[in-house]
Write a protein that holds these residues in place. Sequence first.
Motif: not given
Length: 277
Positions: A131-138
């Motif tokens: 997948s080319n989608i980035n994840a994140a942490i808030w």
Amino acid sequence: MRESIIGKIIDKVLFIEEKMKNAASGILGCEEHDLYHQAWYRGISDCSYELIPNIYRNDFSYTKLREKEMIDIFETYIPMFLKKANFLEFKHDFELYFVAQHYGLKTRLLDWTKSLISAIYFAVQNYKHNSNINAAIWVLNPSLMNYLFHSCDYPLIPSNENISNYWFSNDCLPEFPLAIYPIANNERILAQQGVFTIFGNENNSLENIIKKYLDNNSDKYKIKISEDDIIFKIVIENNEINKIKKELNILGINHVTEFPELQSVSRYINEDFSDNT
């Protein structure tokens, strides 16, 4: 030796938290390392996702009456499943609300965790191969958020009378979100160190609500407060996610530790033997 990706994330979070603690100390006049200044975290699989409860998202037209009806219907099923789900009896209305959120009902709650490692797991657990989608942490400073919105410098518990203002039977919901602790009445909440923000009548994302508030109240406080002092997003590049999942596995963090239920064991075994791991 390859540098740990999780280690780099922890270093970023420590830097952000130090800045948040300094801001809270300057405004609240408390010790820098006060317990209530602990950050909360939320891992998301797509960094473009906004911090908005599922009941306020585009596929649902919210009214308090609809929310009440949903909760009432959900409550009728509780006696059948309560013991099976290993829940204790409810002492406050909001315990029912937490359970409804826990099992997927649309609510005004947004899940957070006090465990950074759990947030990292939630950010990468559903990553699809290539997948080319980035994840994140808030990262959230719940004490400072509560102070700015409610003049209360710590997260509240369900028995606090201020939380009752957010129950849908109240004539007028508050405008701003509130950081709250749940009653730890099941193993999943304990394992994930789960906490919540509950939203009022503002149908907007948390990051936008905070930005709007600071824009309108920039001269109210003795020191300048930025959005980053309250909430911050760390993007996880998609090419790092499989490495992070391997590191989590080495650390013993998996679906079973986060969801301590028998069906989680099956998922963990399936993933462990998958060709894409």
